[in-house]
Design a protein around this motif. Structure first.
Motif, PDB file in Angstrom:
ATOM      1  N   ARG A 152      -8.616 -20.854 -30.820  1.00 17.15           N
ATOM      2  CA  ARG A 152      -7.678 -21.100 -31.921  1.00 17.15           C
ATOM      3  C   ARG A 152      -7.397 -22.594 -32.066  1.00 17.15           C
ATOM      4  N   ALA A 153      -7.266 -23.265 -30.937  1.00 19.66           N
ATOM      5  CA  ALA A 153      -6.913 -24.687 -30.969  1.00 19.66           C
ATOM      6  C   ALA A 153      -8.022 -25.547 -31.566  1.00 19.66           C
ATOM      7  N   GLU A 154      -9.248 -25.017 -31.576  1.00 19.16           N
ATOM      8  CA  GLU A 154     -10.405 -25.817 -32.016  1.00 19.16           C
ATOM      9  C   GLU A 154     -10.879 -25.494 -33.420  1.00 19.16           C
ATOM     10  N   GLN A 155     -10.176 -24.615 -34.136  1.00 16.73           N
ATOM     11  CA  GLN A 155     -10.810 -24.065 -35.341  1.00 16.73           C
ATOM     12  C   GLN A 155     -10.526 -24.804 -36.640  1.00 16.73           C
ATOM     13  N   ASN A 156      -9.603 -25.716 -36.652  1.00 19.55           N
ATOM     14  CA  ASN A 156      -9.315 -26.389 -37.923  1.00 19.55           C
ATOM     15  C   ASN A 156     -10.226 -27.593 -38.119  1.00 19.55           C
ATOM     16  N   VAL A 157     -11.528 -27.301 -38.123  1.00 17.26           N
ATOM     17  CA  VAL A 157     -12.536 -28.358 -38.256  1.00 17.26           C
ATOM     18  C   VAL A 157     -13.548 -27.953 -39.325  1.00 17.26           C
ATOM     19  N   PRO A 158     -14.120 -28.946 -40.024  1.00 18.97           N
ATOM     20  CA  PRO A 158     -15.085 -28.620 -41.080  1.00 18.97           C
ATOM     21  C   PRO A 158     -16.419 -28.094 -40.564  1.00 18.97           C
ATOM     22  N   THR A 159     -16.632 -28.124 -39.257  1.00 22.45           N
ATOM     23  CA  THR A 159     -17.895 -27.627 -38.697  1.00 22.45           C
ATOM     24  C   THR A 159     -17.808 -26.172 -38.243  1.00 22.45           C
ATOM     25  N   LEU A 160     -16.662 -25.540 -38.416  1.00 25.16           N
ATOM     26  CA  LEU A 160     -16.490 -24.168 -37.909  1.00 25.16           C
ATOM     27  C   LEU A 160     -17.532 -23.230 -38.522  1.00 25.16           C
ATOM     28  N   ASP A 161     -18.089 -22.340 -37.706  1.00 20.74           N
ATOM     29  CA  ASP A 161     -19.048 -21.360 -38.243  1.00 20.74           C
ATOM     30  C   ASP A 161     -18.866 -19.985 -37.606  1.00 20.74           C
ATOM     31  N   ARG A 162     -17.640 -19.658 -37.244  1.00 23.10           N
ATOM     32  CA  ARG A 162     -17.306 -18.303 -36.756  1.00 23.10           C
ATOM     33  C   ARG A 162     -15.906 -17.973 -37.283  1.00 23.10           C
ATOM     34  N   ALA A 163     -15.456 -16.742 -36.983  1.00 20.08           N
ATOM     35  CA  ALA A 163     -14.170 -16.313 -37.528  1.00 20.08           C
ATOM     36  C   ALA A 163     -13.017 -17.134 -36.938  1.00 20.08           C
ATOM     37  N   ARG A 164     -11.987 -17.276 -37.746  1.00 17.32           N
ATOM     38  CA  ARG A 164     -10.740 -17.886 -37.271  1.00 17.32           C
ATOM     39  C   ARG A 164      -9.919 -16.830 -36.550  1.00 17.32           C
ATOM     40  N   VAL A 165      -9.052 -17.280 -35.661  1.00 19.04           N
ATOM     41  CA  VAL A 165      -8.245 -16.320 -34.902  1.00 19.04           C
ATOM     42  C   VAL A 165      -6.805 -16.809 -34.798  1.00 19.04           C
ATOM     43  N   PHE A 166      -5.894 -15.859 -34.868  1.00 20.88           N
ATOM     44  CA  PHE A 166      -4.486 -16.102 -34.579  1.00 20.88           C
ATOM     45  C   PHE A 166      -4.101 -15.115 -33.476  1.00 20.88           C
ATOM     46  N   VAL A 167      -3.116 -15.474 -32.674  1.00 13.62           N
ATOM     47  CA  VAL A 167      -2.885 -14.721 -31.431  1.00 13.62           C
ATOM     48  C   VAL A 167      -1.421 -14.302 -31.255  1.00 13.62           C
ATOM     49  N   ALA A 168      -1.250 -13.213 -30.503  1.00 14.70           N
ATOM     50  CA  ALA A 168       0.096 -12.726 -30.176  1.00 14.70           C
ATOM     51  C   ALA A 168       0.391 -12.821 -28.681  1.00 14.70           C
ATOM     52  N   GLY A 169      -0.650 -13.085 -27.881  1.00 10.44           N
ATOM     53  CA  GLY A 169      -0.418 -13.144 -26.434  1.00 10.44           C
ATOM     54  C   GLY A 169      -0.192 -11.750 -25.869  1.00 10.44           C
TER      55      GLY A 169
END
Ligand SMILES: [Zn+2]
Length: 412
Positions: A123-140
């Motif tokens: 999740r911490a790495e996903q706000n980048v223009p190179t992303l090529d997989r699903a985004r994730v949000f978490v509940a712990g």
């Protein structure tokens, strides 16, 4: 790009240069598709979508969108583009799951509990223009306090972990488990709200849904499955604009493996299916146990209640967020979301309503609509290219030509 090199200084420029030379162009123009942008607009024939650094610059008719000089052109002639699908209730067990979801066009997964540290890191790495997989949000961790004091301590714990949402279960698993007491979930919700966090609730019973609404829950993460929803629940959902995630495929998973399901031979399923799960699920003793399981039969009946309730809630104007509860064994990520959309249409929603529940409305329900859910300027260029329009037949969501996240083609 050259500006960036200069600002990072000479040494950095030398290090970055090889990467930049081989990097994909930062501007792409996707041309010629019929665009279903996820808003209330009618589909746009011969649309152009311009993407820069992962985000949409413009999306509309070719006649009104100009393609910047030097842009890489991607022809999508004859295809239909829809926003990347958003699963409002999944479970991500490992970062690899995000590739599986994306392969089926699920470009965002709101994971409602149980994620390991590696998924938080993803999740911490996903706000980048190179992303090529699903985004994730978490509940712990799903909270399981026994007292109001424990409730407040556990909420503080997940708040420290910087979860996106708090998740609790209020269920006795068909009478086999102790249900969380009202004073305990009220403390969870109160503490979460004081910390600026929303609370998603697993529930089964109508009476609990009403009590949880009174307590202030922010998302109903499953269908009510013991009884038909009534006017008072509908009124409270609408008044507080609380969304319901039907998770019809969760019920299916509780009984469908009493025999070998038809989808076990679908090449689309097999392309990314967890083969260990398939082996386990087809063990004869296991299939027999499911066939004779009283709870499986009760959940089979509960599915029909859930479908009726989905139609009633949708007709009443309650916001619906597509969700599946995929991730646990036997709930196949990615493929089940496509089946969920088909079940929603079987329940009486139009293909458009089902699609909106999995795009714009799911994004709104999960408060991620500033950047996701529709294909409009300023949002991430997460989209699915289909061979046929899902508005004429929802099962066309299976006819995936390609999937793009931040304007980058997903391997599949
Ligand atoms: Zn769940």
């Amino acid at each position: 790009m050259s500006l960036r090199i200069v600002t990072r200084g000479c040494a950095a420029a030398l290090l970055l240069l090889p990467a930049l030379v081989t990097a994909q162009p930062v501007v792409r123009a996707f041309t010629g598709s019929t665009l279903i942008d996820g808003s209330d607009r009618q589909p746009i024939p011969n649309a152009t979508i311009v993407v820069r650094d992962g985000k949409i610059v413009a999306a509309g008719p070719a006649s009104s969108v100009s393609v910047p000089a030097g842009a890489e052109r991607v022809s999508l002639a004859g295809k239909t583009v829809i926003p990347g699908l958003i699963n409002a209730h999944g479970h991500v067990n490992t970062p690899a799951d995000l590739r599986t979801y994306a392969a089926y066009g699920i470009t965002t997964v709101y994971s409602l509990g149980g994620e390991p540290a590696s998924v938080f890191a993803a999740r911490a790495e996903q706000n980048v223009p190179t992303l090529d997989r699903a985004r994730v949000f978490v509940a712990g961790p799903v909270l399981m306090p026994n007292t109001p004091d424990e409730a407040r301590t556990q909420v503080a714990g997940v708040a420290d972990q910087k979860v996106d949402m708090v998740k609790i279960r209020v269920d006795d698993n068909l009478g086999t488990a102790q249900k969380m007491a009202p004073e305990v979930y009220r403390a969870v919700i109160d503490e979460a709200h004081q910390r600026g966090l929303r609370v998603a609730t697993h529930l089964f019973y109508l009476a609990d849904a009403k009590s949880l609404m009174d307590a202030g829950t922010d998302l109903v993460a499953h269908s009510v499955r013991d009884a038909e929803v009534d006017a008072s629940l509908i009124a409270s959902l609408k008044q507080r604009n609380v969304c319901v995630s039907p998770t019809l495929m969760r019920e299916v998973s509780t009984f469908v493996y009493e025999s070998k399901p038809a989808f076990f031979t679908d090449p689309l399923f097999l392309a990314h299916a967890n083969k260990e799960w398939m082996t386990t699920l087809q063990q004869p003793a296991r299939m027999e146990a499911m066939r004779t399981s009283a709870s499986a039969q009760r959940y089979k009946a509960a599915l029909e209640v859930a479908k009726r309730n989905l139609k009633i809630l949708s007709d009443a104007g309650v916001p619906i967020a597509m969700g599946t509860d995929t991730g646990p064994m036997g709930r196949f990520q990615g493929y089940f979301e496509l089946m969920e959309l088909e079940l929603m249409v079987q329940a009486g929603l139009t293909p458009r309503q089902a699609l909106v529940s999995a795009t714009r409305d799911a994004a709104r329900c999960m408060k991620i609509d500033a950047e996701l859910g529709t294909l409009e300027a300023g949002k991430w260029a997460d989209f699915v290219v289909l061979d046929r329009s899902p508005l004429s037949d929802i099962s066309n969501v299976r006819r995936i030509s390609s999937v793009w996240v931040a304007g980058n083609r997903v391997a599949r």
